[in-house]
Design an enzyme around this catalytic site. Sequence first.
Site, short mmCIF file in Angstrom:
data_model
loop_
_atom_site.label_atom_id
_atom_site.label_comp_id
_atom_site.label_asym_id
_atom_site.label_seq_id
_atom_site.Cartn_x
_atom_site.Cartn_y
_atom_site.Cartn_z
N ALA A 287 -46.07 -36.92 4.30
CA ALA A 287 -45.50 -38.53 4.38
C ALA A 287 -44.66 -39.04 2.99
O ALA A 287 -43.29 -39.27 3.49
CB ALA A 287 -46.72 -40.00 4.56
N ILE A 289 -43.64 -37.28 0.61
CA ILE A 289 -42.03 -36.12 0.59
C ILE A 289 -41.38 -36.83 1.36
O ILE A 289 -41.33 -36.21 2.39
CB ILE A 289 -42.61 -34.38 0.89
CG1 ILE A 289 -43.98 -34.06 -0.25
CG2 ILE A 289 -41.53 -33.63 0.65
CD1 ILE A 289 -44.11 -32.99 -0.29
N ASP A 333 -3.98 -28.95 -19.55
CA ASP A 333 -3.21 -27.79 -19.58
C ASP A 333 -1.59 -28.61 -20.30
O ASP A 333 -2.05 -29.99 -19.14
CB ASP A 333 -2.92 -26.77 -19.76
CG ASP A 333 -1.37 -26.14 -19.30
OD1 ASP A 333 -1.61 -26.61 -20.83
OD2 ASP A 333 -0.43 -24.66 -18.71
N ASP A 654 -5.78 -20.02 -18.93
CA ASP A 654 -6.67 -20.93 -18.96
C ASP A 654 -7.82 -20.43 -17.87
O ASP A 654 -9.06 -21.41 -18.56
CB ASP A 654 -6.27 -22.03 -17.74
CG ASP A 654 -4.89 -22.72 -17.90
OD1 ASP A 654 -5.06 -23.06 -19.36
OD2 ASP A 654 -3.88 -22.64 -17.93
#
Length: 931
Positions: A287, A289, A333, A654
């Site tokens: 109950a 959980i 960038d 990058d």
Amino acid sequence: MKNSEAIKLNNAAKPAVADLMKTLGTDSTGLTEDQAGQRLEKYGPNTIQTAKQRSEILIFIENFTSLMAILLWVSGIVAMIAGMPELGIAIWAVNVINGCFSYWQQHAAQKATDSLKKMLPSYVKVTRGGKIKQIRVEELVPGDLFKIQAGDSIPADARVFKCSSLQVDESSLTGESLPVEKTDEYKQGDGEFAQQNIVFAGTTVTSGTADGIAFATGMKTEFGRIAKLAQGQKQTVYPLERELNHLTRQLTIIALLIGIAFFLLAIFFVHYPIAKSFIFALGMIVAFIPEGLLPTVTLSLAQGTQRMAKRHALLKNLSSVETLGQTTVVCSDKTGTLTQNQMTINHLWLAAKDYDVTGTGYFTNGQIQVDDRPVELTQEPDLSQLLRIATLNNDTEVDEGTGEEKAKILGTSTEASLVILSRKAGIDVKAENRTYPRLKELPFDSNRKLMSTITKNQTGQVIIDTKGASSSELLICDRILDNGIVRPLTDADKQHIMAVNEKYAKQGLRSLAFSYREVDQDDPLIHVSLDDFQIGNAETHMIFVGLAIMSDPPRPEIFDAVKKCRRARIRIIMVTGDSPITAKSIAVRIGITSDKASVITGDQLDNMSDDALRQAVKGEVIFARVAPEHKFRIVSMCQKNGEIVASTGDGVNDAPALKRADIGIAMGVTGTDVAKDAADMILTDDNFASIVSAIEEGRTVYSNLQKFLLYILNSNMPEAAPSVVFLLTRGLVPLPLTVMQILTVDLGTDLLPALGLGIEKSEPGIMNQPPRPQDSHLLNKSIIWKAFGLYGLIASIISTGAYFFVNHENGWPNISLASSGVGYAEATTMTLAAIVFCQIAAAMNCRTQISSVFSVGLFSNRRIWLGIGVEIGLIALLMYVPFLQTVFNTGPLNIIEWSFLFCIPVPLFLLEEGRKWLLRRYSTRHSNDPS
């Protein structure tokens, strides 16, 4: 052939061409087909390999093995042991459905990523056995001689041994926005990849032609080396994944402690047999959980990713949605990310007057103005002359595209800006070139920094037009065009021109100078043949016309995006391969930093210790002329400072930082495959503003996670209260709620309203708050108090009262409480229905944390109202469908009992609105208190 892996850049750039060919085992006739075949077998295909993909089976299984998923598997087993097979099967079914859905979302995102891949050219012309032939790029090998021309992507790292006016766009590799001139002579420039006679795989020829000899292919290229560096990084564990694991541990501990407590109470207080006490305790664990939490989180994240996809942000992992909301630093960038990567002329300087040019990018979306009024070219002889030179001394073509199509250029970005300038002035470029046919060209080279074209006008007069660097132009000019009159160029003129040039350079702007010379009867070249027009005799005695001032403009939406980041306490650090002056100019202009920000170059970064760099990234800082390894290190030092880092970019340079960052964000249009593979998120429109929207969405997702966590946990108290009553009365009060009815709430009635909370719009001011602390948790004290001490306690009293209300209608206390039969089913149904109607109020109350629900719109979230309608319909089905009555031990309710239920939500909703009003009132008074 010697080992080509050992050939470094300078070893390929410095030797004579004949010596390099000897080293590579080839000659001017190229490789033979046999040699090429052997080398292809030895070195492999000329491709950039992606990181080894994990097995689809393993990826699929991972969706069923998270800590929460394991808890649900165990809960199913517990239910089976407790003699509740229907409950166990239901819990396992939830796990299976959730795992399959998560896998489908990941698979769909990966398919969308793969569809964006565009990389090296398909074919290349090579010389083999003395003959020119076309082969697939994958078949190119070290030692091959190949040809490139304007518009080509370069297929390998190569030494240039023959070229004509060659310029290459290396922005995908270096971040530098301007094309780089290449020659067949060795010259070392500034920074990495600066050898003038070397071209690199993955870059693009903007103008000219060349012959090259490949010395590195595939993963041995610089492009491949950086890709390998990116692939070597470990996969990021997203903060949300860590937080959900933490939450699962919390809920597990709570459930186990409650289970143990009820087990001991059942034995020592109620004197239940151990076996029955154990089964009862297992039911309580089940109950407490929240079986619906995992699918609710997954679906909410999926909805977030779908909303973001509509706003051009493609997420490859569901958990990365929330990580965006926790971002504290964006390492960005410059070229193509903060700026448009479209060189634009915005100012013209001439001796008589200055002109402004409106519009940005490669589109005819502006005009030339003086004092905010459009110019009339017939009244502007000096300007007309500059525009004529800009139009004719130009080898670039610009396709502006239509609608939302991105403009395309064949040539250099500088010349593209001149084409657009001419179009803004209303000049028909093609017609102008027909009027002044070109006779000869003196190509640009980096020594003299000039380019000249020789044309003739309609009367047959020869005209020499030159463009180039201001300092170079002043060396060849002795006259100046001033308000339609040609007069001598004085020293004062030269000093003034250089002062203007320096002023714009300090602003990070580029200037391009223009001059011309008409070959008239008194000109020494009048009797010289065209073939004898050379640099020495043609580029002299020129008439200086003026300067065109240009820049790569910021994206128009970047200004508002930066302001939002500032309000949200998110710092933006520019990390670029561009020059320090240009980088700082753009950073200050768009509001990333103040003019006091420090600029650190790649060379300076090499000499900095980690501690010094960690200190530097805490303040206002810009990084310029950096290499891929530098970007990776910058992101790492930010993370060591405790920052959650998002790194943006589009080039291969990058990729390592994208992989290392908590969130890597690649550009979908201009981005390379390496960047897209390394990233967690891809912007399909390359729009920086989409990042800020994504961050806001991430914050909203986390806020909504807490809202429906509160909503789901809120029902735990009324689910447990009947069992507490059962224990405290030592079984005199039959269990008012069965375990299957508890599961009805967790996996049935709660689910749709919870999903509705998952799409709730952000509360006002969410981007005016700092990022949440990393040590904060989804399940905090406030949620625990509301779920178990406020909403949950009230719902427990109401639902338990509803149980006794039905029993009272059936004769209690004059008769004992029913423990079986129709009366018992009706009473437990009433308990279940009361919990559901309390949750209706909870769904509305959870929509906001402190704002009034009326301020965001009572009916603005249709999903919640749909969920409310569905849960009422579902509870009705359980009451009136015989099959479901048997499975869930339910029965029908009468009109009085339904009236009781419908009276529950409104008072609870108004009570919570009152509490929020008091909180807002207190908050306002507190903020206005000068003390």
